[in-house]
Scaffold this active site. Structure first.
Site, PDB file in Angstrom:
ATOM      1  N   CYS A  48       0.826  -1.213   0.000  1.00  0.00           N
ATOM      2  CA  CYS A  48       0.000   0.000   0.000  1.00  0.00           C
ATOM      3  C   CYS A  48       0.866   1.272   0.000  1.00  0.00           C
ATOM      4  O   CYS A  48       0.370   2.357  -0.229  1.00  0.00           O
ATOM      5  CB  CYS A  48      -1.004  -0.005   1.148  1.00  0.00           C
ATOM      6  SG  CYS A  48      -0.246  -0.163   2.738  1.00  0.00           S
ATOM      7  N   HIS A  97      18.185   0.854  -1.030  1.00  0.00           N
ATOM      8  CA  HIS A  97      16.779   1.230  -0.885  1.00  0.00           C
ATOM      9  C   HIS A  97      15.951   0.018  -0.426  1.00  0.00           C
ATOM     10  O   HIS A  97      15.140   0.129   0.499  1.00  0.00           O
ATOM     11  CB  HIS A  97      16.248   1.780  -2.212  1.00  0.00           C
ATOM     12  CG  HIS A  97      14.798   2.149  -2.171  1.00  0.00           C
ATOM     13  ND1 HIS A  97      14.355   3.370  -1.713  1.00  0.00           N
ATOM     14  CD2 HIS A  97      13.689   1.432  -2.479  1.00  0.00           C
ATOM     15  CE1 HIS A  97      13.035   3.393  -1.752  1.00  0.00           C
ATOM     16  NE2 HIS A  97      12.608   2.226  -2.210  1.00  0.00           N
TER      17      HIS A  97
HETATM   18  N1  LIG Z   1      -2.025  -5.450   5.417  1.00  0.00           N
HETATM   19  C1  LIG Z   1      -1.880  -4.248   5.902  1.00  0.00           C
HETATM   20  O1  LIG Z   1      -1.282  -4.044   6.940  1.00  0.00           O
HETATM   21  C2  LIG Z   1      -2.469  -3.054   5.193  1.00  0.00           C
HETATM   22  C3  LIG Z   1      -2.186  -1.780   5.689  1.00  0.00           C
HETATM   23  C4  LIG Z   1      -2.777  -0.693   5.068  1.00  0.00           C
HETATM   24  C5  LIG Z   1      -3.609  -0.850   4.011  1.00  0.00           C
HETATM   25  N2  LIG Z   1      -3.848  -2.083   3.531  1.00  0.00           N
HETATM   26  C6  LIG Z   1      -4.775  -2.206   2.398  1.00  0.00           C
HETATM   27  O2  LIG Z   1      -5.903  -2.921   2.861  1.00  0.00           O
HETATM   28  C7  LIG Z   1      -6.385  -3.754   1.823  1.00  0.00           C
HETATM   29  C8  LIG Z   1      -6.452  -5.178   2.312  1.00  0.00           C
HETATM   30  O3  LIG Z   1      -5.157  -5.676   2.524  1.00  0.00           O
HETATM   31  P1  LIG Z   1      -4.930  -7.025   3.358  1.00  0.00           P
HETATM   32  O4  LIG Z   1      -3.467  -7.076   3.581  1.00  0.00           O
HETATM   33  O5  LIG Z   1      -5.808  -7.074   4.536  1.00  0.00           O
HETATM   34  O6  LIG Z   1      -5.282  -8.274   2.498  1.00  0.00           O
HETATM   35  P2  LIG Z   1      -6.136  -8.848   1.245  1.00  0.00           P
HETATM   36  O7  LIG Z   1      -5.961 -10.273   1.342  1.00  0.00           O
HETATM   37  O8  LIG Z   1      -5.761  -8.221  -0.033  1.00  0.00           O
HETATM   38  O9  LIG Z   1      -7.640  -8.428   1.509  1.00  0.00           O
HETATM   39  C9  LIG Z   1      -8.426  -9.201   2.246  1.00  0.00           C
HETATM   40  C10 LIG Z   1      -9.851  -8.893   2.074  1.00  0.00           C
HETATM   41  O10 LIG Z   1     -10.172  -8.251   0.823  1.00  0.00           O
HETATM   42  C11 LIG Z   1     -11.187  -9.023   0.180  1.00  0.00           C
HETATM   43  N3  LIG Z   1     -11.086  -8.955  -1.273  1.00  0.00           N
HETATM   44  C12 LIG Z   1     -10.003  -9.219  -2.030  1.00  0.00           C
HETATM   45  N4  LIG Z   1     -10.298  -9.055  -3.330  1.00  0.00           N
HETATM   46  C13 LIG Z   1     -11.616  -8.692  -3.375  1.00  0.00           C
HETATM   47  C14 LIG Z   1     -12.502  -8.389  -4.423  1.00  0.00           C
HETATM   48  N5  LIG Z   1     -12.096  -8.421  -5.693  1.00  0.00           N
HETATM   49  N6  LIG Z   1     -13.786  -8.054  -4.111  1.00  0.00           N
HETATM   50  C15 LIG Z   1     -14.195  -8.021  -2.828  1.00  0.00           C
HETATM   51  N7  LIG Z   1     -13.377  -8.292  -1.796  1.00  0.00           N
HETATM   52  C16 LIG Z   1     -12.113  -8.626  -2.058  1.00  0.00           C
HETATM   53  C17 LIG Z   1     -10.920 -10.426   0.653  1.00  0.00           C
HETATM   54  O11 LIG Z   1     -12.052 -11.226   0.439  1.00  0.00           O
HETATM   55  P3  LIG Z   1     -11.950 -12.803   0.391  1.00  0.00           P
HETATM   56  O12 LIG Z   1     -11.972 -13.242   1.813  1.00  0.00           O
HETATM   57  O13 LIG Z   1     -13.123 -13.238  -0.400  1.00  0.00           O
HETATM   58  O14 LIG Z   1     -10.651 -13.148  -0.304  1.00  0.00           O
HETATM   59  C18 LIG Z   1     -10.617 -10.182   2.104  1.00  0.00           C
HETATM   60  O15 LIG Z   1     -11.756  -9.980   2.862  1.00  0.00           O
HETATM   61  C19 LIG Z   1      -5.480  -3.535   0.624  1.00  0.00           C
HETATM   62  O16 LIG Z   1      -6.060  -2.580  -0.227  1.00  0.00           O
HETATM   63  C20 LIG Z   1      -4.209  -2.988   1.234  1.00  0.00           C
HETATM   64  O17 LIG Z   1      -3.503  -2.154   0.346  1.00  0.00           O
HETATM   65  C21 LIG Z   1      -3.316  -3.185   4.103  1.00  0.00           C
END
Ligand SMILES: NC(=O)c1ccc[n+]([C@@H]2O[C@H](COP(=O)([O-])OP(=O)(O)OC[C@H]3O[C@@H](n4cnc5c(N)ncnc54)[C@H](OP(=O)(O)O)[C@@H]3O)[C@@H](O)[C@H]2O)c1
Length: 419
Positions: A48, A97
């Site tokens: 992100c 980096h």
């Molecule tokens: N990880 C972090 O610490 C972090 C920090 C800041 C921001 N973010 C942002 O938060 C978001 C989620 O990141 P994440 O790391 O938690 O993991 P992720 O695995 O990408 O997202 C998990 C969730 O998103 C849902 N999802 C994925 N593709 C989808 C789609 N096409 N339509 C509807 N739902 C969908 C998944 O549903 P399913 O269960 O059906 O797969 C699951 O509930 C990203 O945009 C990321 O950039 C993450």
């Protein structure tokens, strides 16, 4: 062998550009295949905070061009405008980096833990696509090693904030105490898990977790609490929640103006705070114009990042020392890798001469026993090795490659052919 990094991150590109370049895990294989058309050995690191291409090859100018084109195609901003968002680093600077990235120094939330796993996943995906080589493997493994040392030897990640926890802080800043409030979390991945955990600790009374896959939401709430709901329940949940945190990895908007306007109508003027920490954003930015809605995105958390960074300055210095220490190790390895063809060429030339001259001498002598021949072989090899030992060490230790160039010229070595 050259390393070239072409990237965009939260310092160089606005959210609207970064979200276009963001590649989620599901799409990574596909993106690597498309990168492979122009870059044979490369790793894509998309989080992100950034999308970065690390490429290795013999011609850094063509790697740079191909990397730029790849990113500009993703962001849809070609020409000079697109170039302004992009940074390019080469060789040791590119590796440094990456080491800083793995150490959490280049993150919005300095010291964040997630990045170390993401660096490992990026390397693994490129490896599966057959796009890694010795240089990329070594540099990424070195970065992971640096990142692990940083976490073990400094306090940078102790009580480190995450974007998820900062999102909950922001909700608290906007609404006051969160105890007794209701929250809807859309997304049941790692980001969602962290949001729920922090919200629970702050006393949020009802947390609904919505995910595309119900089982995933159910598994999450079993670990950290909350109520699992389906995406089809969003209208009711939006009408009920004081705070909505969106963190689904969807490539498209999940909440638009129509949905939010309807929710607002059924809320009787009660305000709603929506914090969208997804990249790409889950919520249409136009939602910000709806009365009684406060919409914030990942870039609105900047003040909190800055405060977090200031509070960790002494640890940052320690992390930088570890990064430099690991970089010295990497630089020595890289130098040895670069001079390897030259060293092979030098040794091969010396061996050819030794072998030829010994053969001539043996023909002139009386027939020798096998034992005598072996002694002569060993003695001549030892002379050659001892003569070459110091010059080889010199060229390996040489910082600017001057000794290597001189050696190549003096001994007329065609090291290129031996690569
Ligand atoms: N990880 C972090 O610490 C972090 C920090 C800041 C921001 N973010 C942002 O938060 C978001 C989620 O990141 P994440 O790391 O938690 O993991 P992720 O695995 O990408 O997202 C998990 C969730 O998103 C849902 N999802 C994925 N593709 C989808 C789609 N096409 N339509 C509807 N739902 C969908 C998944 O549903 P399913 O269960 O059906 O797969 C699951 O509930 C990203 O945009 C990321 O950039 C993450």
């Amino acid at each position: 062998m050259q390393l070239c990094l072409v990237g965009i991150n939260y310092n160089t590109a606005p959210l609207a550009v970064r979200e276009k370049a963001s590649i989620n895990v599901e799409k990574l294989g596909e993106s690597l295949s498309s990168l492979h058309r122009d870059i044979h050995r490369g790793v894509i690191l998309s989080t992100c905070n950034r999308t970065e291409i690390y490429a290795s090859g013999s011609d850094s100018t063509s790697l740079e061009k191909a990397g730029m084109l790849f990113l500009q195609t993703l962001t849809g901003s070609k020409g000079a405008a697109g170039e302004n968002f992009i940074y390019i680093l080469k060789n040791v600077e590119a590796a440094r980096h990456l080491f800083r990235v793995a150490g959490g120094l280049e993150s919005m939330v300095v010291g964040e833990y997630e990045i170390l796993g993401q660096v490992g996943q990026a390397l693994e995906a490129a490896g599966k696509a057959g796009m890694t080589d010795l240089l990329l493997n070594h540099i990424f493994q070195g970065a992971i090693q640096a990142g692990r040392r940083v976490r073990a030897e400094t306090g940078i990640s102790r009580n480190a904030l995450s974007i998820s926890s900062i999102a909950v802080n922001l909700a608290e800043e906007t609404l006051g105490k969160l105890s007794g409030r209701t929250m809807l979390v859309i997304g049941a991945g790692e980001a969602g898990r962290l949001v729920v955990k922090v919200a629970r600790d702050r006393g949020v009374s009802r947390i609904a977790v919505a995910s595309r896959t119900h089982e995933r939401a159910a598994a999450l709430v079993q670990r950290v609490g909350g109520i699992p709901v389906g995406l089809d329940s969003l209208p009711q949940e939006l009408a009920r929640a004081d705070i909505v945190v969106t963190c689904a990895g969807a490539p498209h908007r999940m909440l638009g103006t129509n949905q939010i306007e309807k929710a607002v109508q059924s809320r009787g003027g009660r305000p709603i705070v929506i914090i969208d920490i997804a990249l790409p954003r889950n919520v249409d930015p136009e939602v910000a114009n709806i009365p009684d809605v406060s919409l914030r995105n990942i870039d609105d958390l900047t003040n909190i990042y800055e405060t977090n960074r200031e509070g960790r300055l002494s640890e940052i210095v320690m992390v930088e020392e570890i990064v430099e220490d690991e970089m010295r190790r990497l630089a020595a390895w890289w130098k040895a890798l670069e001079v390897r063809p030259l060293v092979s060429a030098l040794m091969a030339k010396a061996e050819e001469i030794r072998d030829r001259q010994l053969g001539k001498t043996l023909k002139k002598l009386r027939p020798l026993s096998a034992e005598e021949q072996e002694s002569l072989e060993a003695m001549t090899k030892s002379i050659v090795n001892q003569i070459l030992k110091d010059p080889i060490q010199q060229i390996k230790a040489d910082g600017d490659g001057e000794h290597a160039r001189l050696m190549s010229e003096l001994f007329q070595l065609d090291a290129e052919k031996r690569k």
